[in-house]
Enzyme design. Structure first.
Site, PDB file in Angstrom:
ATOM      1  N   GLY A   1       0.857  -1.087   0.047  1.00 19.13           N
ATOM      2  CA  GLY A   1      -0.027   0.127   0.045  1.00 19.13           C
ATOM      3  C   GLY A   1       1.019   1.101  -0.022  1.00 19.13           C
ATOM      4  CG  HIS A   2       3.034   2.301   3.491  1.00 15.29           C
ATOM      5  ND1 HIS A   2       3.234   1.108   4.160  1.00 15.29           N
ATOM      6  CD2 HIS A   2       2.797   3.023   4.186  1.00 15.29           C
ATOM      7  CE1 HIS A   2       2.560   1.300   5.277  1.00 15.29           C
ATOM      8  NE2 HIS A   2       2.266   2.652   5.422  1.00 15.29           N
TER       9      HIS A   2
ATOM     10  CB  SER B   1       1.359  -1.202   9.375  1.00 12.66           C
ATOM     11  OG  SER B   1       1.832  -0.318   8.341  1.00 12.66           O
TER      12      SER B   1
END
Ligand code: PAF
Length: 280
Positions: free
Chosen positions: A36-37, A186
């Site tokens: 995602g990051h 996370s």
């Protein structure tokens, strides 16, 4: 790629680049980076000359000290991912560097920050605004990138930028999901194999509710989600709210607005997971 730990060095490096006319993109993160990051960084790399990724677990946004202690810290692995994705600067300061003295600023964007996460995590958005505004002042980016998974956070940051007149563009990026639908987070790293399987019912329920919503009212769709999560093993619903995507206020009818999002927070064991889905 440079790893920078002080504000002084960060500003010195960026001043040179800015004078050369470089466009600067900022991706604020708390580390423990995942795909995602990586998608935010890729977008930032495509749209800017220089990309700064901050990697800092911000203590002021944790209302639960246990959550802060348990938050994964994986700077080495983060740097490897960022190098691969083409980031130019990783800014990983200490807490003392960011907060040489306590930040006493109060941010209030009611009613955006009083509902949903704002209700269940008092002080959380104040801490987010403290760190994000500091990062904006330190980096002075042209663009800053945030994921739509933290839907309420994105709306509040947009409002902060408007009210504080930060001269930058906020870029919202779509949720990235595993192939089976689980929204990347996370916190997923803290799920056991069994919990990981149970957590799948969150996205499954949200997707099914979009189909259900086509032939049912808002109240019926709300009940559908609440009942599905209540029936699912290992999940405990904190809230599910169907809101106007801009004001974050509850909607009662499909005709109330043309942008409706369902925001959900569920505990899977001890892990608090959030997700959201767009109805229209
Ligand atoms: O979304 C996050 O990871 C954090 O809230 C942010 C924006 C990096 C601020 O610490």
């Amino acid at each position: 790629m440079k790893l920078i730990q002080t504000v002084k060095e960060l500003k010195a490096q960026l001043d040179v680049l800015r004078k050369e006319g470089k466009q600067i993109g900022l991706v604020p993160t708390m580390g423990a980076l995942h795909e995602g990051h990586a998608s935010l960084v890729r977008r930032a790399v495509a749209e800017n000359d220089v990309v700064v990724v901050s990697d800092f677990v911000n203590p002021t946004q944790f209302n639960d000290q246990n959550d802060l202690i348990k938050y994964p810290r994986t700077l080495e692995a983060d740097c490897a991912l960022l190098e691969k994705e083409g980031a130019h600067i990783v800014f990983a300061p200490s807490v003392e560097e960011v907060y040489p003295e306590p930040d006493t600023r109060q941010f209030s964007y009611a009613p955006l920050d009083t509902v949903m996460e704002g209700k269940y995590r008092p002080g959380h958005f104040n801490g987010v605004c403290q760190i994000v505004s500091k990062l904006f002042m330190m980096v002075e980016p042209h663009r800053a990138y945030f994921g739509e998974k933290d839907f309420q956070q994105l709306a509040i940051i947009r409002e902060m930028v408007k009210q504080m007149q930060f001269p930058l563009q906020i870029v919202g990026c779509p949720i990235v999901r595993e192939s089976d639908g689980l929204a990347l987070s996370s916190r997923n790293a803290r799920l056991s194999t069994e919990e990981r399987q149970q957590a799948l019912n969150i996205s499954k329920t949200l997707f099914a509710s979009v189909d259900f919503s086509k032939t049912h009212t808002v109240a019926e769709t709300q009940a559908f989600v609440e009942e599905s999560i209540a029936k699912a093993d290992g999940l405990e619903l904190e809230y599910f709210e169907m809101v106007d995507g801009l004001t974050l206020q509850k909607v009662n009818n499909w005709e109330d607005t043309d942008y409706i999002v369902g925001c959900i927070t569920v505990y899977c064991g001890e892990v608090r997971l959030i997700d959201n889905i767009k109805y229209k």
